[in-house]
Write a protein that holds these residues in place. Structure first.
Motif, short mmCIF file in Angstrom:
data_model
loop_
_atom_site.label_atom_id
_atom_site.label_comp_id
_atom_site.label_asym_id
_atom_site.label_seq_id
_atom_site.Cartn_x
_atom_site.Cartn_y
_atom_site.Cartn_z
N LYS A 119 -3.63 8.79 1.66
CA LYS A 119 -2.28 9.12 2.10
C LYS A 119 -2.31 9.54 3.57
CE LYS A 119 0.30 10.48 -2.02
NZ LYS A 119 1.15 11.56 -2.61
N ASP A 172 -7.78 4.51 -1.66
CA ASP A 172 -6.44 4.77 -1.13
C ASP A 172 -6.39 6.13 -0.45
OD1 ASP A 172 -5.66 2.37 -2.14
OD2 ASP A 172 -4.52 3.19 -3.82
N SER A 191 0.81 -1.20 0.00
CA SER A 191 0.00 0.00 0.00
C SER A 191 0.84 1.26 0.00
CB SER A 191 -0.91 0.01 1.24
OG SER A 191 -0.12 0.10 2.40
N HIS A 240 2.57 7.74 3.48
CA HIS A 240 2.44 6.50 2.71
C HIS A 240 0.96 6.26 2.47
CE1 HIS A 240 1.69 3.42 6.17
NE2 HIS A 240 1.41 4.63 6.60
N THR A 241 0.65 5.39 1.53
CA THR A 241 -0.72 5.19 1.10
C THR A 241 -1.29 3.92 1.72
OG1 THR A 241 -0.25 6.29 -0.99
CG2 THR A 241 -2.24 4.96 -0.89
N ASP A 257 3.53 4.22 -1.40
CA ASP A 257 3.69 4.97 -2.64
C ASP A 257 4.78 4.35 -3.49
OD1 ASP A 257 1.76 6.74 -1.87
OD2 ASP A 257 3.17 8.13 -0.93
#
Length: 327
Positions: A57, A55, A26, A47-48, A28
Motif C-alpha cells: 500500500k 502487494d 493493483s 492504493h495497492t 484496493d
C-alpha cells in the motif's frame, strides 16, 4: 550484474494498455477510481501496488520519495517527481552527469548505491521508497519499516516494465503514457534517419564496455542498451549470441577483435588503464578491426549509455545514436 530475462513490452499501445491495467488492477477493491488515471484509491488515501515483494500500500500521491538506484531516479525525474533523497553511483559526479543539474538540485545524497545509509533515508521521513530486490532485497524489512517500499525484481533489461511499476507507485500513469509515446515517436524518427528499417537492420552494432576490475564486456541482447538498439531496428553481430544469460560476452584484450561489427560503440567504467581501455585501443587487434579502419568506432559516455536506465537517458541516447550513425 545479473539481469532479468523477463520480456520487454514493445510499442506505445501495448505499454499504455499495460500501464492502465497495472494501475486499475493493483488498486484496493471496492474503492472509487481516481480522475487522474493513476487507479483507484482506498478511503485512507492509499492504493495497492504489485511488487517483487508482494502487494504494497502506497500513498495515492506520494510527496517525499527516496530512490535507491539510477533507474528509479531516471523514472522519477521523467515523470516530473523530484525525490527528496537518492543514492549516488561510484562516479566522481555523484548523481549521473546526464541528468540536468536543475533537476537534481536539492536532492539529498543518502549514500552509495549498493550500501545506502538507512539512517539518512529515515531522517528524510519518506512516504515512498523505490528500488529493486536485486539491489536491496536484503534490507527490505528495514526499508519497509521506514516507508512503503516498492521493489521491482531486477534492473536493466526489464526497464520498461519497471517504469510502469514506478509510474503506478508515484501516481503518474498519464505522465508515463506521454513519455512512452514520445519515446516511440523518437525511435521511429531515428530509424528513418538511418535510412529506414531495412538499412537499419543491415547495420550491425557492437557495444563494448571497459570495466575496471573486470574483463571487457561485449554486450548481448538482454540489457538496457540492447533494448534501445532493438527498438531502432539495428542489427547485432553474431558474437552477441555468446553472451551469458544474454547480458554480456566477456573477452580479454587479446580477443577484442571478436567485438568487430559495422559500428562499434564503447564506454569505460573506472580508470582507462585499470579497465584495459588504454591497452586495448592501442593494440594491433583493435586497430585492424573493420569498424576502426572505416572510422565507425564511437566512444560513448558510460553514465548515460550504461548506467542511466530510463526514458530520460534513452532520449539522449537516441540523439547521440542518430548523430554517430549518420556521420
Amino acid at each position: 550484474m545479473p539481469f532479468s530475462s523477463r520480456p520487454v513490452v514493445a510499442g506505445s499501445l501495448a505499454v499504455t494498455a499495460a500501464l492502465a491495467l497495472t494501475a486499475c488492477g493493483s488498486s484496493d477493491s471496492g474503492s472509487n477510481s481516481g480522475s487522474d488515471g493513476s487507479g483507484s484509491s482506498s478511503s485512507d488515501g492509499t492504493h495497492t501496488v504489485a511488487t517483487a515483494m508482494g502487494d504494497v500500500k502506497v500513498p495515492v500521491a506520494p510527496k517525499r520519495v527516496v530512490v535507491l538506484d539510477t533507474a528509479e531516479l531516471d523514472s522519477a525525474l521523467t515523470l516530473g517527481v523530484t525525490p527528496v533523497g537518492a543514492t549516488h553511483t561510484g562516479t566522481e559526479s555523484g548523481f549521473l552527469g546526464y541528468l540536468p543539474k536543475d533537476d537534481v538540485a536539492g536532492i539529498e545524497d543518502v549514500g552509495e548505491l549498493m550500501t545506502p545509509n538507512l539512517e539518512a533515508v529515515a531522517a528524510l521521513k519518506p512516504d515512498l521508497i523505490l528500488t529493486s530486490r536485486i539491489r536491496h532485497g536484503d534490507v527490505y524489512d528495514e526499508l519497509s519499516a521506514i516507508a512503503p517500499t516498492v521493489m521491482t525484481e531486477n534492473t536493466g533489461y526489464p526497464w520498461k516494465e519497471n517504469f510502469q511499476v514506478h509510474a503506478n507507485a508515484l501516481g503518474k500513469v498519464p505522465e508515463a503514457e506521454k513519455a512512452i509515446a514520445a519515446y516511440d515517436k523518437h525511435v521511429g524518427e531515428v530509424t528513418e534517419a538511418l535510412g529506414g528499417k531495412e538499412k537499419a537492420a543491415a547495420t550491425e552494432v557492437s557495444v563494448v564496455r571497459f570495466v575496471e576490475g573486470a574483463d571487457i564486456r561485449v554486450y548481448g541482447r538482454r540489457n538496457y542498451i540492447a533494448t534501445i538498439l532493438a527498438d531502432v531496428g539495428l542489427g547485432r553481430p553474431a558474437v552477441v549470441d555468446k553472451a551469458k544469460d544474454g547480458f554480456s560476452y566477456d573477452v580479454s584484450p587479446e580477443k577484442i577483435d571478436q567485438a568487430d561489427a559495422d559500428v562499434v560503440l564503447h564506454s569505460t567504467y573506472g580508470d582507462a588503464k585499470k579497465s584495459k581501455e588504454t591497452q586495448t585501443v592501442g593494440s594491433g587487434l583493435w586497430k585492424n578491426m573493420g569498424a576502426v579502419k572505416n572510422g565507425r568506432v564511437f566512444p560513448v559516455e558510460d553514465e548515460l549509455w550504461i548506467q542511466g536506465i530510463g526514458y530520460t537517458a534513452a532520449d539522449r541516447i537516441l540523439d547521440e545514436l542518430q548523430a554517430d550513425l549518420t556521420t
